[in-house]
Write a protein that holds these residues in place. Structure first.
Motif, PDB file in Angstrom:
ATOM      1  N   ASP A  11       0.867  -1.179   0.000  1.00 16.92           N
ATOM      2  CA  ASP A  11       0.000   0.000   0.000  1.00 16.92           C
ATOM      3  C   ASP A  11       0.899   1.222   0.000  1.00 16.92           C
ATOM      4  OD1 ASP A  11      -2.209   1.580  -0.026  1.00 16.92           O
ATOM      5  OD2 ASP A  11      -3.197   0.605   1.647  1.00 16.92           O
ATOM      6  N   SER A  41       1.905   5.228  -2.120  1.00 11.65           N
ATOM      7  CA  SER A  41       1.307   6.369  -2.794  1.00 11.65           C
ATOM      8  C   SER A  41       1.245   6.119  -4.296  1.00 11.65           C
ATOM      9  CB  SER A  41       2.108   7.644  -2.506  1.00 11.65           C
ATOM     10  OG  SER A  41       3.389   7.567  -3.087  1.00 11.65           O
ATOM     11  N   GLU A  42       0.475   6.935  -4.975  1.00 13.26           N
ATOM     12  CA  GLU A  42       0.242   6.778  -6.421  1.00 13.26           C
ATOM     13  C   GLU A  42       1.538   6.680  -7.219  1.00 13.26           C
ATOM     14  OE1 GLU A  42      -1.476   9.696  -9.938  1.00 13.26           O
ATOM     15  OE2 GLU A  42      -2.038  10.066  -7.864  1.00 13.26           O
ATOM     16  N   VAL A  75      -7.263   9.462   3.465  1.00 14.38           N
ATOM     17  CA  VAL A  75      -6.111   8.586   3.264  1.00 14.38           C
ATOM     18  C   VAL A  75      -4.859   9.459   3.292  1.00 14.38           C
ATOM     19  CG1 VAL A  75      -7.440   6.907   1.929  1.00 14.38           C
ATOM     20  CG2 VAL A  75      -6.283   8.789   0.750  1.00 14.38           C
ATOM     21  N   TYR A 128      -1.995   9.780  -1.950  1.00 13.06           N
ATOM     22  CA  TYR A 128      -2.768   8.622  -2.407  1.00 13.06           C
ATOM     23  C   TYR A 128      -3.882   9.112  -3.333  1.00 13.06           C
ATOM     24  CZ  TYR A 128      -0.520   5.271   0.746  1.00 13.06           C
ATOM     25  OH  TYR A 128       0.387   4.446   1.362  1.00 13.06           O
ATOM     26  N   VAL A 171      -4.631   4.218   5.798  1.00 15.67           N
ATOM     27  CA  VAL A 171      -4.687   3.476   4.542  1.00 15.67           C
ATOM     28  C   VAL A 171      -5.726   2.358   4.608  1.00 15.67           C
ATOM     29  CG1 VAL A 171      -2.284   3.953   3.975  1.00 15.67           C
ATOM     30  CG2 VAL A 171      -2.856   1.879   5.268  1.00 15.67           C
TER      31      VAL A 171
END
Length: 304
Positions: free
Chosen positions: A130, A132-133, A201, A205, A229
């Motif tokens: 999990d 970040s983008e 979040v 994210y 998250v």
């Protein structure tokens, strides 16, 4: 004609993707001095400087970046030959490492594992991530398939060398406590909710980027009391009346009835794109292709 050493080309490609000799050494189970020696050997073979010193580290020269890009094509060509030979010998088999973030796993994994029962020769190894983008792309260096997500719009930089397989678009709805003043409405506008207390979040994210865009559209900074998250935690905080939240419709929808209310955003196209990211040389492997096909089929069922 230059007699390229394919293994040395692979080291150069790893440096291009990972950014440091130390990172390449860790990923390839070599010592940093061994990696440096291999880079020097490759430079002697091609007759030009491929790396240059920057502070205590190194970076690729312009020539180095060109050759690293060509090295990716070499790796893909070799993998294509290997894939064809494996298919000749008996089809898709082997290990496939799949990195997936929790809410996508919740949505896709049960059906995916059911589909993979038809392919007993493939060992699917699951890794829970999990991030970040922007961090999903680099994970493809260490995993055969990475399931990432991003908000609507252009993909983040750094994915240009990867194959991207679209899986689904999941709308984002506003989760409201059942006693909330808006809980009787099927649709709400940004102006209705932007000033609320939010459960969010982490910054960076995809869902947070949507909330930030909503705030920018109304010139109202979001008030985010909690960030996590973990989607079920977000939902539980909403249920307890600690705020409202943007949540993915398909994933949270199964838990909403009787616990919290989901309202569609009326005046904005808010959603996240869930995609599979794969290195080109891994994408040609029959086992990897089989997993990707199963993911696409499962995503179609989820959104049907």
């Amino acid at each position: 004609m230059v007699d390229f050493d394919v293994q040395l080309l692979a080291v150069l490609r790893e440096l291009d993707e990972r950014g440091s000799v130390t990172a390449v050494a860790e990923a390839t189970h070599r010592t940093p001095s061994a990696v440096s020696q291999q880079l020097r050997t490759l430079q002697r073979q091609v007759g030009v400087a491929l790396v240059e010193r920057v502070g205590r580290g190194v970076r690729l020269t312009d020539d180095g970046r060109v050759l690293a890009g060509l090295a990716s094509g070499v790796a893909t060509a070799i993998a294509t030959v290997d894939a064809a030979w494996r298919e000749h010998l008996g089809g898709a088999s082997g290990r496939v490492d799949l990195a997936v973030f929790p809410s996508a796993a919740e949505l896709l994994l049960p059906g995916l594992l059911t589909r993979m029962r038809a392919h007993p020769g493939i060992e699917l190894v699951l890794v829970d991530v999990d991030v970040s983008e922007d961090e999903f792309g680099p994970l493809a260096a260490d995993h055969d398939v990475v399931i990432g997500h991003r908000p609507d719009g252009a993909p983040p930089a750094g994915r240009e060398a990867l194959e991207t397989v679209p899986l689904l678009r999941e709308p984002l709805d506003v989760a409201l406590p059942l006693g909330h003043r808006l809980a009787s409405r099927a649709r709400v506008g940004i102006d209705d909710v932007v000033g609320e207390d939010w459960i969010g979040v982490p910054v960076g994210y995809p869902i947070d980027r949507v909330l930030t865009a909503m705030a920018a559209a109304t010139d109202t900074p979001p008030s985010v009391g909690f960030r996590t998250v973990h989607l079920p935690v977000i939902e539980n905080l909403v249920v307890a009346g600690h705020g409202v939240a943007l949540v993915p419709r398909y994933t949270s929808g199964t838990r909403a009835p009787g616990r919290f209310h989901l309202a569609e955003l009326a005046d904005v196209r808010a959603g996240r794109r869930i995609e599979a990211l794969v290195r080109p040389d891994r994408a040609v492997r029959p086992a990897v292709r089989t997993v990707l096909e199963a993911l696409v089929a499962e995503a179609l069922d989820v959104t049907a």
